[in-house]
Structures are given as structure tokens and as C-alpha cells.
Design an enzyme around this catalytic site. Structure first.
Site, short mmCIF file in Angstrom:
data_model
loop_
_atom_site.label_atom_id
_atom_site.label_comp_id
_atom_site.label_asym_id
_atom_site.label_seq_id
_atom_site.Cartn_x
_atom_site.Cartn_y
_atom_site.Cartn_z
N ALA A 109 6.37 12.80 -7.67
CA ALA A 109 5.32 12.22 -6.83
C ALA A 109 4.24 13.28 -6.58
O ALA A 109 4.48 14.48 -6.78
CB ALA A 109 5.88 11.72 -5.50
N PHE A 110 3.07 12.83 -6.14
CA PHE A 110 1.94 13.76 -6.02
C PHE A 110 2.23 14.88 -5.02
O PHE A 110 1.60 15.93 -5.05
CB PHE A 110 0.67 13.01 -5.59
CG PHE A 110 0.57 12.73 -4.12
CD1 PHE A 110 1.12 11.59 -3.56
CD2 PHE A 110 -0.08 13.62 -3.28
CE1 PHE A 110 1.03 11.34 -2.20
CE2 PHE A 110 -0.17 13.38 -1.92
CZ PHE A 110 0.39 12.24 -1.37
N LYS A 111 3.19 14.66 -4.15
CA LYS A 111 3.44 15.65 -3.09
C LYS A 111 3.90 16.99 -3.65
O LYS A 111 3.75 18.02 -3.01
CB LYS A 111 4.42 15.09 -2.08
CG LYS A 111 3.79 13.93 -1.30
CD LYS A 111 4.69 13.38 -0.23
CE LYS A 111 3.98 12.36 0.62
NZ LYS A 111 4.03 11.00 0.06
N ASP A 112 4.45 17.00 -4.88
CA ASP A 112 4.83 18.26 -5.51
C ASP A 112 3.63 19.20 -5.66
O ASP A 112 3.79 20.42 -5.62
CB ASP A 112 5.42 18.01 -6.91
CG ASP A 112 6.83 17.43 -6.86
OD1 ASP A 112 7.60 17.81 -5.96
OD2 ASP A 112 7.14 16.59 -7.72
#
Ligand SMILES: *Cc1c(COP(=O)(O)O)cnc(C)c1O
Length: 457
Positions: A109-112
Site C-alpha cells: 500500500a502507498f503507506k510504505d
């Protein structure tokens, strides 16, 4: 660069303070005292840089004397070395729509993108610190996995993640609970995401407790996440923009990712509209389309990472709308607390200069996934589908980039419902099904959670 709290502009903070504290003592969010936009010439110099080089140029002005630019560059390279895309993110076409794929990191997910960097920021800071830090974070599914992957095994810190019990997908849960490192603690709260978020806030606000355990946070209010996320707006613009302004459609929950786009715009990037795309937990859509910022009950949807009624980062926008007046912001925040806030027309006009919004219900989200699969042979995750659907509903697909925030394999139920098959995990992640899970179920009770944390460290 100096920072202030949205609720008190007289005290000044360094980036290091802001990064480690997350939330200001007065309950406000940290924002830069002022922003200096890039000039046209500077933007043109940035436009040909590779992702990692660009990240260093965008982030460095915000971190002041926290570390040298050389150190920052080396931490950026280290942070993104395990991403599955050569240049960290990837731009793809779905028909005539541009999509910015942000899910090529270790937890899909983009949170990485922000969290891997934050993990290395902590490690850099803690090499010199004498006191162990305890990071406590609430997650609706994706933040926790990204935080754990970024922080597992790092010395001088523990990470505690609170997720809503039985309300996240098994893949999401496994990406958090299969880790063997002894500094990782998973807590399943019998409640929803807002309950988890409120528990973390309550622990922060209890200064006795938070000082005692040297508490820190990596939730989406953390300013370091915002600046790391602003980078990919620049990257996408430079690859696609052609000198014209672009709009971005952003599946939105806590208003963090889209606020990063707003920051990019404030830094001089030619962004036209930022499209706030929500599911039926539509407080932000109601607010931006008609001024209604009253909270309703959170409903579960097939886009769980957006099942939120309290969009914490919205306070940063409200602060701007109130002309950086911290007293006025405080006033608004107390109205929000009493659930009586309506945005007046003057303020709403200011918001609408930069933002527009749409909402997708469950069926609409499923139809988008199905339609795109049938027409383009591409499987998009449900959050991305909300972003695409919002741009379509608004008729803004021209010159628009949709942020694709997760890999479709993370949300198999919605994908199965839409196209009667599921997406496989990338090979490098198949191991998550073979490992044993470790988590503690606790009731939605602040004292139980505090006891668990205190007894674990
Ligand atoms: C967290 C998340 C969002 C929402 O991002 P915010 O910064 O909270 O607005 C959207 N999609 C996915 C897949 C997420 O994990």
C-alpha cells in the site's frame, strides 16, 4: 525550517521535535511556520530527477539540521531499495486515464513510501539517543503493516499497533501479525478504527503515561509522512504534466495523502483540482460539497482503509482557511469536538479553489472494478476504484492522475465480488500465509491497553 502548532502559533519547534512528537501538546497538528514555493527555474531543474534524487530535494528543506543532505539521500536509497518498482512508484494507463501506482513497497500500500523512510529516520535518531522509544499507532489495516515492516528489529524502539478486531482483511492482518521480531506488538481492539485512534490519542494526551513510556507516533498526522508523500505528486507531474496543470484524484480517509498533494501545490506545483474521493463514510465529501462537517457513525465498507469519520489532517487545511490564525482554528476544533461544525460560505469558497469531492457507494465501487477489468483487463483495488469513480462522476478524467493506493490482492473479497476471481500476492510475499500469527485481543478500554503496553516493555 521552523514549525508551529495549528492551535498555538507562538511556540516554535524543530523538525526533530515535530517528527518525534507527532501531535503537539495542545492537541494541534504541526505545520511549517511558512512555506517557500519553488520557482519555475527550480521546478524545471527538478523535473528530470529520478525518484530518490527528487525526494531528497523536496524533503531536505523541511528537515533543517536533523541530518545532512548526504545522510538524507543515503537513507532515501536504503528505504526504497526493496521496492518492487525500479523508480519506487509507477505510472500506468487505464484507457485514457493516468494512474500513479504507489503499492510496490513491502506491504502493498502507498503507506510504505512514507513509512520506510520514517523507520530509517528513527534509527538515525536513536543511534544517538539514550532512551528507548515506544511507538504506538492505530490502523484501519494498512498503516500498521507499513509501520511494522519499517520498524521491526530496529534497536531502541518498540512498536505497538492497534487494529479493529475482525474488521480488516486476512492479508492485511497477516502482514502485521506474522513478524517474529521481539519489538513488534499487535493489539486487536474490539471496536472500530476510530476507537483505536481514540485510544492512541488518549494515551498521547495522558502526559504522565506518554512521558513515562517515551511514546512516539507514526500516524498520518506525522509531518514526516506528509513530506515523504508530497514527493510522488511532483514525480507524477514531471512525467505527465507537459507544462499543463493536472488534477489528482485521491482515495481519502484521514486526509493525509491528499494533504500532501495540497502541500505540493503550495510548493508551486501546477495542480488544478485535488479530488477528495470517499466511500459512504463521506464526511469529507459532505464538508467540501456543502459545508457539513458533522460526524456520523462509521460504516463498514469494502474500502476499509477509508472507514473513518474523523479526518485528522483536515485540521491543517482548516488552519490555512482560517488564515493561519490558531485561535480561530482552536475555535473550529472545539465545534468539531461537539459535532456542531458547519463550514461557512467564505471558508468553503477558499476550500473549493483547491479541492472538489465525490462519494462512491459499495455498488458503484464494485461496478468500477468490474468495468475496468472488462474494458482494460486491469484489476484495481477498491480504494483505487473509488478514486477512478470520483474522477468519472465529476467529469474530470482529462488531465487527471488517480492515485492507486493499494495492490488488489490486499482486498480479495471486493475483487471476488466484482470479477469472480482474486488477485495473487506477489511471489515475494507468499510466505505470509505460512507463518504463525501473533496478536492480543483487548476490549475497547484505555486502562487495559495501557496495562498491556506497560507490562510489555
Ligand atoms: C490509508 C489508505 C487510504 C487513505 O489515506 P489517507 O491518507 O488516510 O487519506 C486510501 N487507500 C488505502 C489503500 C490506504 O491504505
Amino acid at each position: 525550517m521552523e514549525y508551529i502548532s495549528t492551535r498555538n502559533s507562538s511556540d516554535h519547534f524543530s523538525f526533530k521535535n515535530v517528527f518525534l512528537k507527532g501531535l503537539a501538546d495542545d492537541g494541534g497538528l504541526f505545520v511549517p511556520k511558512s512555506n517557500k514555493p519553488f520557482s519555475k527555474e527550480e521546478l524545471s531543474k527538478l523535473s528530470s530527477l529520478k525518484y530518490n534524487e527528487l525526494a531528497a530535494e523536496i524533503i531536505f528543506p523541511f528537515i533543517g539540521d536533523f541530518m545532512t543532505k548526504e545522510k538524507l539521500s543515503s537513507l532515501i536509497s536504503k528505504s526504497y531499495s526493496n521496492f518492487r518498482s525500479e523508480d519506487v512508484v509507477k505510472i500506468s494507463d487505464i484507457g485514457n486515464l493516468k494512474v500513479l501506482e504507489l503499492f510496490h513497497g513491502p506491504t502493498l500500500a502507498f503507506k510504505d513510501v512514507a513509512m520506510q523512510l520514517i523507520g530509517n529516520f528513527y534509527q538515525f535518531h536513536l543511534e544517538k539517543a539514550e532512551k528507548k522509544i515506544n511507538i504506538i499507532v492505530a490502523t484501519s489495516g494498512d498503516t500498521g503493516a507499513a509501520a511494522i515492516d519499517a520498524l521491526k528489529g530496529k534497536s531502541n524502539l518498540n512498536v505497538f499497533v492497534l487494529h479493529p478486531h475482525n474488521k480488516i482483511s486476512p492479508v492485511q492482518r497477516r502482514l502485521m501479525t506474522i513478524h517474529e521480531e521481539s519489538n513488534v506488538y499487535n493489539i486487536a481492539i474490539e471496536g472500530n478504527f476510530d476507537d483505536c485512534q481514540n485510544l492512541v490519542k488518549a494515551m498521547f494526551n495522558d502526559q504522565n503515561f506518554s512521558n513515562k513510556i517515551n511514546m512516539s507516533g507514526v500516524n498520518s498526522i506525522n509531518w514526516a509522512r506528509i513530506i515523504a508523500q508530497a514527493v510522488y505528486y511532483f514525480y507524477a507531474y514531471f512525467r505527465i504534466g507537459n507544462g499543463q496543470s493536472l488534477s489528482f484524484s485521491v482515495p481519502t480517509g484521514n486526509f493525509g495523502d491528499i494533504y500532501a498533494g495540497y502541500l505540493a501545490k503550495k510548493l508551486g506545483l501546477p495542480i488544478d483540482k485535488l479530488i477528495v474521493a470517499t466511500n459512504k463514510n463521506d464526511i469529507l465529501h459532505r464538508a467540501i460539497s456543502g459545508g457539513d462537517y458533522t460526524q456520523k457513525k462509521v460504516e463498514e465498507t469494502n474500502t476499509p482503509s477509508m472507514d473513518i469519520q474523523i479526518a485528522s489532517n483536515f485540521e491543517r487545511l482548516l488552519y490555512d482557511v482560517k488564515d493561519c490564525n490558531s485561535e480561530a482554528t482552536k475555535n473550529v476544533m472545539s465545534k468539531i469536538k461537539n459535532n456542531t461544525y458547519q463550514i461557512d460560505n467564505i471558508d468553503l469558497d477558499k476550500i473549493k479553489k483547491n479541492f472538489t469531492s465525490e462519494m462512491l457507494n459499495e455498488n458503484e465501487t464494485i461496478s468500477i472494478i468490474k468495468d475496468i477489468y472488462e474494458k482494460n483487463k486491469v484489476v484495481v483495488d477498491p480504494h483505487t476504484a473509488v478514486g477512478i469513480g470520483a474522477a468519472r462522476k465529476l467529469g474530470l478524467e482529462q488531465n487527471c492522475v488517480v492515485l492507486s493506493t493499494a495492490h488488489p490482492c490486499k482486498f480479495p473479497k471486493a475483487i471476488e465480488e466484482a470479477i469472480s476471481k482474486t488477485e495473487k500476492l506477489p511471489d515475494s510475499l507468499k510466505y505470509v500465509y505460512d507463518k504463525e500469527e501473533k496478536f492480543k485481543v483487548l476490549s475497547n478500554d484505555i486502562n487495559k491497553v495501557k496495562d498491556y503496553v506497560t507490562n510489555s516493555i
